[in-house]
Scaffold this motif. Sequence first.
Motif, PDB file in Angstrom:
ATOM      1  N   GLU A   1      74.838  89.289  60.554  1.00 18.26           N
ATOM      2  CA  GLU A   1      74.208  90.672  60.327  1.00 18.26           C
ATOM      3  C   GLU A   1      75.085  91.133  58.970  1.00 18.26           C
ATOM      4  OE1 GLU A   1      73.492  93.731  63.155  1.00 18.26           O
ATOM      5  OE2 GLU A   1      72.856  92.119  64.710  1.00 18.26           O
TER       6      GLU A   1
ATOM      7  N   GLN B   1      74.379  89.084  55.954  1.00 10.58           N
ATOM      8  CA  GLN B   1      72.906  89.225  55.614  1.00 10.58           C
ATOM      9  C   GLN B   1      72.813  90.482  54.687  1.00 10.58           C
ATOM     10  OE1 GLN B   1      70.677  89.061  58.895  1.00 10.58           O
ATOM     11  NE2 GLN B   1      69.681  87.071  58.410  1.00 10.58           N
ATOM     12  N   LYS B   2      73.954  91.674  55.122  1.00  5.92           N
ATOM     13  CA  LYS B   2      73.995  92.670  54.416  1.00  5.92           C
ATOM     14  C   LYS B   2      74.876  92.954  53.126  1.00  5.92           C
ATOM     15  CE  LYS B   2      73.241  95.601  58.519  1.00  5.92           C
ATOM     16  NZ  LYS B   2      73.677  96.348  59.289  1.00  5.92           N
TER      17      LYS B   2
ATOM     18  N   SER C   1      77.040  86.999  49.828  1.00  7.25           N
ATOM     19  CA  SER C   1      76.873  85.970  50.970  1.00  7.25           C
ATOM     20  C   SER C   1      76.007  84.839  50.811  1.00  7.25           C
ATOM     21  CB  SER C   1      76.353  86.650  52.173  1.00  7.25           C
ATOM     22  OG  SER C   1      77.223  87.520  52.692  1.00  7.25           O
TER      23      SER C   1
ATOM     24  N   ASP D   1      73.694  81.837  51.364  1.00  4.93           N
ATOM     25  CA  ASP D   1      72.530  81.471  52.076  1.00  4.93           C
ATOM     26  C   ASP D   1      72.806  80.170  52.992  1.00  4.93           C
ATOM     27  OD1 ASP D   1      71.085  83.677  50.999  1.00  4.93           O
ATOM     28  OD2 ASP D   1      69.825  82.261  49.662  1.00  4.93           O
TER      29      ASP D   1
ATOM     30  N   ILE E   1      75.056  81.361  56.133  1.00  2.11           N
ATOM     31  CA  ILE E   1      74.050  82.280  56.853  1.00  2.11           C
ATOM     32  C   ILE E   1      73.351  81.058  57.608  1.00  2.11           C
ATOM     33  CG2 ILE E   1      72.215  83.853  57.206  1.00  2.11           C
ATOM     34  CD1 ILE E   1      73.268  85.185  54.552  1.00  2.11           C
TER      35      ILE E   1
ATOM     36  N   LYS F   1      73.200  80.714  61.947  1.00  2.00           N
ATOM     37  CA  LYS F   1      72.237  80.934  62.695  1.00  2.00           C
ATOM     38  C   LYS F   1      71.971  79.589  63.373  1.00  2.00           C
ATOM     39  CE  LYS F   1      69.686  84.400  60.094  1.00  2.00           C
ATOM     40  NZ  LYS F   1      68.285  84.540  59.277  1.00  2.00           N
TER      41      LYS F   1
END
Length: 54
Positions: A22, A25-26, A30, A32, A35, A39
């Motif tokens: 979270e 993503q904000k 960051s 990809d 992330i 995940k």
Amino acid sequence: MSVTSHVEELRKKHRTLSEAVERAQKSPGSSDHEITRMKREKLRLKEEITRLSH
């Protein structure tokens, strides 16, 4: 380590990763790729939790 305590430890790791995803993503800087890696790890943990809980 009992199965119950192991599952609880996995749940803690899952929650920590969820919060990290979270935050990432904000954050505009960051990656990809990072992330996506987090995940995938979250999914792996969730699958292991499900497997051990049944």
